[in-house]
Design a protein around this motif. Sequence first.
Motif, mmCIF file in Angstrom:
data_model
loop_
_atom_site.group_PDB
_atom_site.id
_atom_site.type_symbol
_atom_site.label_atom_id
_atom_site.label_comp_id
_atom_site.label_asym_id
_atom_site.label_seq_id
_atom_site.Cartn_x
_atom_site.Cartn_y
_atom_site.Cartn_z
ATOM 1 N N SER A 99 0.728 -1.770 0.383
ATOM 2 C CA SER A 99 -0.067 -0.211 0.049
ATOM 3 C C SER A 99 0.844 1.154 0.160
ATOM 4 N N GLU A 100 2.317 0.798 0.800
ATOM 5 C CA GLU A 100 2.953 2.200 0.812
ATOM 6 C C GLU A 100 3.782 2.427 -1.355
ATOM 7 N N SER A 101 4.126 1.386 -1.351
ATOM 8 C CA SER A 101 5.102 1.220 -2.527
ATOM 9 C C SER A 101 3.970 1.807 -3.952
ATOM 10 N N TYR B 42 0.739 3.623 -4.506
ATOM 11 C CA TYR B 42 -0.560 4.382 -3.556
ATOM 12 C C TYR B 42 -1.666 3.855 -3.876
ATOM 13 N N TYR C 250 -5.445 1.799 -2.018
ATOM 14 C CA TYR C 250 -6.689 2.586 -2.629
ATOM 15 C C TYR C 250 -7.687 1.954 -2.597
ATOM 16 N N SER D 2 -0.073 4.808 4.445
ATOM 17 C CA SER D 2 -1.354 5.032 3.476
ATOM 18 C C SER D 2 -2.149 3.657 3.712
#
Lengths: 325, 325
Positions: free
Chosen positions: B88-90, B92, B96, B149
């Motif tokens: 989720s961080e790498s 985006y 989402y 995120s």
Amino acid sequence: MTSILVIGAAGMVGRKLVDALIARQHLRGTELSKLTLVDVVEPDVPTDAPCPVSAIACDFSAEGTAEKLISDRPDVIFHLAAIVSGESESDYDKGYRINLDGSRHLFEAIRKAGDNYCPRVVYTSSIAVFGAPFPDPIPDDFHLTPLTSYGTQKAIGEMLLADLTRRGMMDGIGIRLPTIVVRPGKANLAASSFFSGIIREPLNGQEAILPVDDDVLHWMASPRSAVAFLIHAAELDGEAIGPRRNLTMPGVAATVAEEIEALRKIGGEARVKLIRREPNEIIQRIVGGWPRRFDAARATSLGFKADSSFEAIVRTYIEEEGISV
Amino acid sequence: MTSILVIGAAGMVGRKLVDALIARQHLRGTELSKLTLVDVVEPDVPTDAPCPVSAIACDFSAEGTAEKLISDRPDVIFHLAAIVSGESESDYDKGYRINLDGSRHLFEAIRKAGDNYCPRVVYTSSIAVFGAPFPDPIPDDFHLTPLTSYGTQKAIGEMLLADLTRRGMMDGIGIRLPTIVVRPGKANLAASSFFSGIIREPLNGQEAILPVDDDVLHWMASPRSAVAFLIHAAELDGEAIGPRRNLTMPGVAATVAEEIEALRKIGGEARVKLIRREPNEIIQRIVGGWPRRFDAARATSLGFKADSSFEAIVRTYIEEEGISV
């Protein structure tokens, strides 16, 4: 030179913000270069602006609209647009469409703009992100458990703003406004309307209805303070804020009895007699679920200033609206 | 008769949940009537189920998919599907799309289903909704300030769940899972991987890397407890929960030193010698921003039970995975 976009510019706070920006002629240390005013109805264009002003009537939440609004890369965006609490509760789809999807579209448009575009976005959140039961006072690190769809939508906006800011995709600050008192104009259907009404109506020689007990305590700020919060948030050093980008604004905690006492001192006993007590259980219950007093330590330490007293709030109203007492 | 939909059924916790549901044969006081297993890869269909089982491979976040998944109105929906923290961080957009939009589509499909459809939805949230700095222990009413995120998306899911539940549009409960330890299988790239690795690898006669100091404290639960949390959440009386529908699950707070001590007691000194200290500043920093210990008073009072000790967590792993020591 600083260019500014105000979304929600035709509302009460939006208009006062625009007036204040024009009066001070600068923001973030440089002169205003452009002012773009957006609302669902076309905002008035002030005639005394020190820079070009354009006014746009549009639904900012509509597909593709946010991209157009930021196409000339405003340096500062004030995002004040919202469906209010009552309507967000009665019209589920509209509330989520404007308050959640609208904010998300705006943030996403900024993220995707490219060119390292990273504007300061000042987002108006609300103390409605909090829900009872509360400690007294409510600390800065109290959890977000909204009890309305409006509060939910505002809280989600706060989270998106914080995440995109953390990732360097925009430079957001969310400010949770107290109830704004004294609102000029007419009473509205908000359950909080009487907090303004019991001051405004008597000062205008009219009767006001008081639907709750005198010991009800509430968290308030003047429209002038709200505008000062917005401008301070636009100018604040992002580094100083840290990763927690949403701040509870300082306010004045006053009881209804203290409101009435301020009215008596400023307007005299005859005006106080215009307040008619008509207890309303529904309003009493709604108001009972609202936050009453905050320890807004973080905002205060960052330089946000509350009104000095409820009496000061009333005097601000009298001065701004040209009321004679 | 209770029909059940499990979204995210092919993951480690999802598979163990399905096994547990089949073993107990009932939920919410009635026998299972149907089990629908969904994941991005087709979940295995257990052969010993007491009811029909269907397995579906799909992207549950895709337009129109949630409507199909709930078309036969499952009584209970376990929503375990998520892109994990690192990804989720790498990525985006992917984070989402699955974690926020996917959950929202599911909730909206339920809301719009009509016929007063109001299933119990058990949503797996995470302690990643919290972000440092923390008090110790972290109370139930600590604010949500995610620093990833993933945590942001989980927190937004919590808010949507609470609002729709408050409005009577679904019957949701969100449970914030501790780090699940000991994870069976191989080490993965998660920064938390070593919390399992320093137990699992030595018990399997393999070397394990310990990248942090021995005094690092962490909040953990066994896979068996995670499954018990999910089932308890499915059966919990909604009235008893009140409006705050998202609960921090109880766990075991243990230091790395206490983990190692449990390994020594259960597996002997030779296995402890398989732990190689190789300090990693990046992992040390990431782990330093994670929650360490909660006062999960609300969940405990509602009957959620933590593992009794870290040693019990290790013994659960040995038993479930058939390890000989």
